[in-house]
Design an enzyme around this catalytic site. Structure first.
Site, short mmCIF file in Angstrom:
data_model
loop_
_atom_site.label_atom_id
_atom_site.label_comp_id
_atom_site.label_asym_id
_atom_site.label_seq_id
_atom_site.Cartn_x
_atom_site.Cartn_y
_atom_site.Cartn_z
N GLY A 41 7.36 86.10 139.50
CA GLY A 41 7.74 84.70 139.65
C GLY A 41 7.15 84.05 140.89
O GLY A 41 6.41 84.68 141.66
N TYR A 44 22.60 76.43 135.75
CA TYR A 44 21.97 77.20 136.82
C TYR A 44 22.87 77.21 138.06
O TYR A 44 23.11 78.25 138.67
CB TYR A 44 20.61 76.56 137.13
CG TYR A 44 19.86 77.16 138.29
CD1 TYR A 44 19.43 78.49 138.25
CD2 TYR A 44 19.54 76.41 139.42
CE1 TYR A 44 18.71 79.03 139.30
CE2 TYR A 44 18.82 76.94 140.47
CZ TYR A 44 18.41 78.25 140.41
OH TYR A 44 17.70 78.78 141.45
N1 SER Z 1 13.88 75.14 142.63
C1 SER Z 1 15.09 75.35 141.88
C2 SER Z 1 15.15 74.49 140.70
O1 SER Z 1 14.60 73.42 140.76
C3 SER Z 1 16.29 75.09 142.74
O2 SER Z 1 16.75 76.28 143.25
O3 SER Z 1 15.74 74.84 139.74
#
Ligand code: SER
Length: 318
Positions: free
Chosen positions: A13, A144
């Site tokens: 990643g 998330y």
């Molecule tokens: N960069 C991530 C996102 O945009 C945030 O933790 O999901």
């Protein structure tokens, strides 16, 4: 010093690829096992041990940890915010199921230290947007974010209940030149460089006045290693550090790029990710990280933009 045997999940990643390189140069190529569900880049495969790993498969994880005699896990595998809204069940299964497996395997097999990253996505619309405190309202509105808050709490539980050394940072959006991010809301802050260099145009999916906390990858990697190497006695908030580095609007980022590429044009066409961005803070109070383990960022907006363009332009132009 005893040799550390480190396992990294999500090693292909955006953060994982650069983290593996940094860890290998610090602890030795042979001591860092890079794993991912997707095939890893050749540079990572050729430099040290690798394995295919789906973090939702606890037995496979346990077998690797046992076989490679792992004592530290950097658990970077996750589904990010935008993909998480499209596939909430997948986000839950990977982010929570994967973390649970990592913590359980660590407990059972005596892994000593876990890196469990959190995010600005742990915050929500009711959180103060400016100088967001370390201790504050955690009521995210994305799947998330829900998994990140639950993950922070799960890490704290394993620490309290089983004495597992779990540490983590609430990462801002990460800007980097090596591996593209995928499925996040802050991805525009990386895509904009590629499009500016290649086409002199970018259509940004958040409004120009959208301000979010960001960090440049060298600072992000340095912070991660600093926290993981910090003396445990100094850490009070071990698994959930606020971290600040840069905060700028999409329009300010475009203007900073245009100072190097004068004919660059940025347009703004907000999509569903605007709502996600609007639910997150603009600036972060990271005094706990500064006090407890000496955090201090190095890059400002112009320094980051100049470095990104210097790295990407020779690779992309032509
Ligand atoms: N960069 C991530 C996102 O945009 C945030 O933790 O999901």
């Amino acid at each position: 010093m005893t040799t550390k045997r480190i396992l990294v999940t999500g090693a292909g990643g955006q953060i994982g690829t650069e983290l593996v390189t940094a860890l290998r140069s610090r602890y030795g190529d042979a001591n860092v096992v890079a794993t991912d569900i997707q095939p890893l880049p050749a540079a990572i495969r050729e430099a040290g041990p690798t394995a295919r790993l789906d973090v939702t498969q606890a037995d496979a994880l346990a077998e690797l940890v046992r076989r490679c005699d792992i004592d530290t896990i950097y658990h970077m595998a996750a589904i990010l915010s935008a993909t998480g809204e499209e596939k909430p069940r997948l986000a839950w299964n990977v982010n929570i199921g994967g973390l649970y497996n990592v913590l359980e395997v660590a407990r059972e097999l005596g892994v000593r230290r876990i890196y469990n990253p959190s995010s600005i996505a742990a915050f929500g619309p009711e959180t103060p947007k400016v100088d967001t405190p370390q201790e504050t309202v955690l009521r995210p509105t994305t799947m998330y974010g829900v998994t990140k808050v639950a993950g922070e709490m799960l890490g704290a539980y394993y620490h309290r209940r089983y004495g597992l050394d779990v540490r983590g940072i609430r990462y801002p959006g990460v800007i980097s030149s090596e591996t593209l991010p995928g499925g996040g809301t802050t991805d525009y802050a990386v895509e904009i460089f590629y499009e500016a260099i290649r086409h002199r145009r970018y259509t940004c999916f958040v409004r120009a006045d959208t301000v979010l906390p960001m960090i440049y990858m060298p600072d992000c990697i340095r912070a991660t290693l600093m926290l993981m190497e910090a003396d445990a006695e100094r850490l009070i908030h071990a698994a959930e550090y606020n971290l600040a580095s840069l905060s700028f609007s999409a329009g300010e980022l475009a203007a900073a790029i245009a100072r190097h590429i004068p004919d660059f044009v940025c347009e703004y066409r907000p999509d569903f990710r605007q709502q996600i961005a609007d639910s997150w803070p603009q600036t972060i109070d990271d005094s706990a990280a500064r006090m407890e383990w000496g955090w201090q960022p190095e890059y400002d907006l112009d320094g980051m933009v100049a470095d990104m363009l210097a790295k990407l332009t020779p690779r992309l132009a032509g």
